[in-house]
Scaffold this motif. Structure first.
Motif, PDB file in Angstrom:
ATOM      1  N   THR A   1       7.240   4.582   5.254  1.00  0.00           N
ATOM      2  CA  THR A   1       7.207   4.975   3.707  1.00  0.00           C
ATOM      3  C   THR A   1       8.535   4.932   3.254  1.00  0.00           C
ATOM      4  O   THR A   1       8.648   4.944   2.118  1.00  0.00           O
ATOM      5  CB  THR A   1       6.940   6.514   3.993  1.00  0.00           C
ATOM      6  OG1 THR A   1       7.608   7.370   4.848  1.00  0.00           O
ATOM      7  CG2 THR A   1       5.144   6.808   4.197  1.00  0.00           C
TER       8      THR A   1
ATOM      9  N   SER B   1       8.157   1.678   1.461  1.00  0.00           N
ATOM     10  CA  SER B   1       7.467   2.226   0.401  1.00  0.00           C
ATOM     11  C   SER B   1       8.192   2.807  -1.134  1.00  0.00           C
ATOM     12  O   SER B   1       7.910   2.617  -2.122  1.00  0.00           O
ATOM     13  CB  SER B   1       5.980   3.082   0.695  1.00  0.00           C
ATOM     14  OG  SER B   1       5.294   2.275   1.660  1.00  0.00           O
TER      15      SER B   1
ATOM     16  N   ASN C   1       8.642   1.974  -4.621  1.00  0.00           N
ATOM     17  CA  ASN C   1       8.094   2.804  -6.025  1.00  0.00           C
ATOM     18  C   ASN C   1       9.432   3.137  -6.741  1.00  0.00           C
ATOM     19  O   ASN C   1       9.302   3.256  -8.159  1.00  0.00           O
ATOM     20  CB  ASN C   1       7.692   4.198  -5.434  1.00  0.00           C
ATOM     21  CG  ASN C   1       6.066   4.256  -4.842  1.00  0.00           C
ATOM     22  OD1 ASN C   1       5.585   3.017  -4.826  1.00  0.00           O
ATOM     23  ND2 ASN C   1       5.613   5.333  -4.576  1.00  0.00           N
TER      24      ASN C   1
ATOM     25  N   ALA D   1      -1.760  -1.585  -4.906  1.00  0.00           N
ATOM     26  CA  ALA D   1      -2.271  -0.725  -3.902  1.00  0.00           C
ATOM     27  C   ALA D   1      -3.869  -0.156  -4.043  1.00  0.00           C
ATOM     28  O   ALA D   1      -4.460  -0.037  -2.956  1.00  0.00           O
ATOM     29  CB  ALA D   1      -1.375   0.638  -4.039  1.00  0.00           C
TER      30      ALA D   1
ATOM     31  N   THR E   1       5.826  -6.975   3.300  1.00  0.00           N
ATOM     32  CA  THR E   1       6.588  -6.330   2.279  1.00  0.00           C
ATOM     33  C   THR E   1       7.919  -6.905   2.159  1.00  0.00           C
ATOM     34  O   THR E   1       8.285  -6.924   0.854  1.00  0.00           O
ATOM     35  CB  THR E   1       6.866  -4.780   2.681  1.00  0.00           C
ATOM     36  OG1 THR E   1       5.516  -4.319   3.025  1.00  0.00           O
ATOM     37  CG2 THR E   1       7.449  -4.051   1.623  1.00  0.00           C
TER      38      THR E   1
ATOM     39  N   CYS F   1       4.146  -6.361  -2.918  1.00  0.00           N
ATOM     40  CA  CYS F   1       4.736  -5.065  -2.243  1.00  0.00           C
ATOM     41  C   CYS F   1       3.831  -3.659  -2.522  1.00  0.00           C
ATOM     42  O   CYS F   1       3.693  -3.074  -1.620  1.00  0.00           O
ATOM     43  CB  CYS F   1       6.067  -4.642  -2.911  1.00  0.00           C
ATOM     44  SG  CYS F   1       7.444  -5.715  -2.369  1.00  0.00           S
TER      45      CYS F   1
ATOM     46  N   THR G   1       2.011  -1.290   0.572  1.00  0.00           N
ATOM     47  CA  THR G   1       2.181   0.095   0.530  1.00  0.00           C
ATOM     48  C   THR G   1       0.868   0.970   0.625  1.00  0.00           C
ATOM     49  O   THR G   1       0.809   2.004   1.138  1.00  0.00           O
ATOM     50  CB  THR G   1       2.781   0.596  -0.817  1.00  0.00           C
ATOM     51  OG1 THR G   1       1.932   0.251  -1.757  1.00  0.00           O
ATOM     52  CG2 THR G   1       4.347  -0.008  -1.022  1.00  0.00           C
TER      53      THR G   1
ATOM     54  N   PHE H   1       0.843   3.655   3.389  1.00  0.00           N
ATOM     55  CA  PHE H   1       0.834   5.221   2.858  1.00  0.00           C
ATOM     56  C   PHE H   1      -0.455   5.759   3.663  1.00  0.00           C
ATOM     57  O   PHE H   1      -0.439   6.887   3.869  1.00  0.00           O
ATOM     58  CB  PHE H   1       0.484   5.312   1.403  1.00  0.00           C
ATOM     59  CG  PHE H   1       1.690   5.192   0.608  1.00  0.00           C
ATOM     60  CD1 PHE H   1       2.829   6.417   0.629  1.00  0.00           C
ATOM     61  CD2 PHE H   1       1.940   4.557  -0.538  1.00  0.00           C
ATOM     62  CE1 PHE H   1       3.851   6.614  -0.063  1.00  0.00           C
ATOM     63  CE2 PHE H   1       3.044   4.696  -1.543  1.00  0.00           C
ATOM     64  CZ  PHE H   1       3.967   5.577  -1.128  1.00  0.00           C
TER      65      PHE H   1
ATOM     66  N   LEU I   1      10.189   8.604   2.428  1.00  0.00           N
ATOM     67  CA  LEU I   1       9.855   8.108   1.200  1.00  0.00           C
ATOM     68  C   LEU I   1      10.897   8.327  -0.022  1.00  0.00           C
ATOM     69  O   LEU I   1      11.251   7.622  -0.614  1.00  0.00           O
ATOM     70  CB  LEU I   1       8.615   8.626   0.614  1.00  0.00           C
ATOM     71  CG  LEU I   1       7.833   8.423  -0.789  1.00  0.00           C
ATOM     72  CD1 LEU I   1       7.756   6.946  -0.910  1.00  0.00           C
ATOM     73  CD2 LEU I   1       6.784   9.181  -1.237  1.00  0.00           C
TER      74      LEU I   1
END
Length: 542
Positions: free
Chosen positions: A44, A47, A51, A85, A112, A135, A139, A143, A170
């Motif tokens: 994460t 991830s 984000n 996603a 990724t 990417c 995720t 996730f 994260l």
């Protein structure tokens, strides 16, 4: 002292010694559980970097002469990871059940990294969007797999803290992308944000697979070896294995999607969907993914440093959430989180109204403080608890699939919110946008107070048993109501034969036995008195 007294004393000493030895042999080790969850949570971190990348790098990307950026292009650069996603979520649950939680994380790391390299070497906006989409696709798997792994490997007493480690990492990933975007050109920031993928790949190789998944696949010896690694060589895991196997016998090992709407799973499923709605409706992802542009529009002088401050606040808030999760509980934390964030977001809307509509100018530290407080409130619970609850509310057979379904719903909402935000702001003004998000957040606070159960300190089996008993009680209530709707002749006949069970009554009792057998593990509940006491304790805690 007489010989009898000496014998009694020696017996008591021997019993105390045996008890101490038994306790020491059954003592588990926490450090291996922490290391396993940290290794998985690095997924994460990857991830989080995906984000948060646009918050710091979007302004640098806008300034690149090779990229023709506008409102539509900015919205797609931010939102396309959520679209990726959404595409990946339907596959995530299947892949987790096929490969396992650990191997799913392992396989996604190279993809990724490939997405980040594609972005770094992009010669046009289309390739940047391609890398972002890849990417975003990975995720979905990260996730899904990381929260499930972090809920299945630790013991109940530490599952709250270790289950939220994924949210903490994260946050680390988001902050890494903030710093990289604020201090380096956007291409260099891609290389920096891609580095955690290699670290995750190396770390996850060193930890065992989830014992729950191994038992589902019939690999009991491997599950015992996994628990021995996680709990330590002196831990007696026979009881834990027996509880897992007993629960799997009840719920079955075959995956059926209709399980999501059965009485024992329906309420957990609806709670998980509400928590995902809360996470997106709070507006936290808007503040995190558009941080730099929000600070610029609010008139904050140094938006790059302000973005870094927002990242540091996220670390503090998430750390506090991890520390307090097994002390305060899930429900109080989510209520405090939504209350703090809703109030701060409303204040940000007031600032924009005074600044843009009324033409009055407040000090520039006002929007900075309101955004920092809102982000802090978001990290206290809105970021962490939805992922934890969606992983721990479901039974073993459906957990990975239910987690993937709720993630699909979350990413769909995320795509919608972050794609619509820039156009909504242009049409209605920032003051309207943040007023709406603040009101939604406070509404979710009230609903959480009423509907969200407390799972602190409960094993996964106890949580499942609670919802099974609740479903069973509703079945009894429905059958009791049906039994009360009888004709006058039935009443007279019943009065005449009070002590004798009728044929219909026997059939109903047989149906009850089937229902009980499908919902509750009878041997684990013990006698009738024990069942009542256990039920009252669990209803109070949950």
């Amino acid at each position: 002292m007489c010989k009898c007294d000496e014998v009694v004393q020696e017996t008591m000493t021997s019993d105390d010694t045996n008890t101490q030895v038994e306790r020491s042999n059954n003592k588990s080790r926490i450090i291996p559980q922490v290391l396993a969850c940290m290794a998985a949570s690095l997924g994460t971190l990857c991830s989080g970097a995906v984000n948060g990348w646009t918050a710091g790098a979007l302004t640098s990307l806008d300034a690149d002469p090779h990229m023709n950026m506008g409102t539509l292009q900015n919205a797609w650069v931010v939102a396309i990871i959520a679209l990726g996603a959404v595409v990946g979520c339907p596959l995530a649950g299947y892949v987790m059940d096929l490969l396992g939680r650990r191997k799913t994380i392992l396989v996604m790391c190279p993809f990724t990294f490939l997405g980040w390299i594609t972005m770094a070497l992009a010669v046009n906006l289309e390739l940047v969007l391609t890398g972002r989409a890849l990417c975003g696709l990975t995720t979905a798997f990260l996730f899904s797999a990381v929260p499930v792994y972090c809920s299945e490997t630790p013991e109940a007493k530490v599952r709250g803290a270790l289950g939220t480690l994924s949210s903490l990492f994260l946050t680390f990933g988001v902050v890494l992308s903030y710093v990289a975007g604020a201090c380096f050109p956007w291409r260099i920031s891609c290389y920096i944000c891609g580095a955690p993928c290699l670290l995750t790949f190396a770390a996850i190789m060193l930890v065992p697979e989830s014992p729950y998944w191994l038992l589902i696949k019939g690999k009991k010896a491997d599950a015992e070896a996994s628990l021995r690694w996680l709990r330590g060589p002196n831990y007696d895991f026979s009881k834990e294995i027996a509880e897992m196997e007993a629960k799997m016998l009840l719920v079955g090992k075959k995956l059926e999607f209709r399980e999501l709407w059965r009485p024992r799973t329906r309420r957990p499923f609806l709670i998980a969907l509400f928590m995902m709605t809360l996470q997106q409706a709070s507006g936290g992802n808007i503040l995190i993914m558009y941080t730099g542009t929000i600070f610029i529009s609010a008139g904050v002088a140094d938006h790059n440093m302000a973005t870094v401050y927002a990242g540091l606040v996220q670390i503090v808030g998430t750390l506090l959430s991890v520390i307090m999760m097994d002390r305060a509980g899930r429900r109080p934390m989510i209520i405090i989180s939504t209350a703090v964030m809703g109030t701060a977001t409303l204040m940000l809307g007031v600032y924009y109204y005074v600044h843009n509509v009324m033409g009055n100018f407040w000090p520039r530290w006002v929007p900075l403080i309101t955004v920092l407080v809102a982000v802090f409130g978001y990290c206290l619970g809105c970021r962490t608890i939805p992922w934890l609850l969606s992983a721990e509310l479901f039974n073993t057979t459906i957990r990975s699939t239910a987690n993937a379904v709720t993630l699909f719903y979350n990413r769909f909402l995320n795509f919608t919110v972050i794609q619509v935000y820039p156009f909504f702001e242009e049409a209605a003004g920032a003051h309207t946008v943040f007023a709406v998000f603040g009101a939604l957040c406070l509404t979710c606070c009230i609903i959480s107070f009423i509907c969200v159960p407390e799972t602190k300190g409960k094993t996964l089996e106890q949580i499942q048993e609670y919802f099974e008993k609740e479903a069973l009680s509703s079945i009894y209530e429905v059958n009791d109501m049906n039994n009360q709707q009888s004709t006058c002749s039935d009443v007279i006949q019943g009065e005449a034969n009070k002590s004798l069970p009728t044929t219909s009554t026997l059939a109903t009792e047989k149906d009850y036995d089937i229902s009980v057998g499908s919902f509750i593990d009878k041997p684990a509940l013990g006698s009738k008195g024990q069942t009542q006491n256990s039920s009252s304790v669990e209803n109070t805690a949950l």
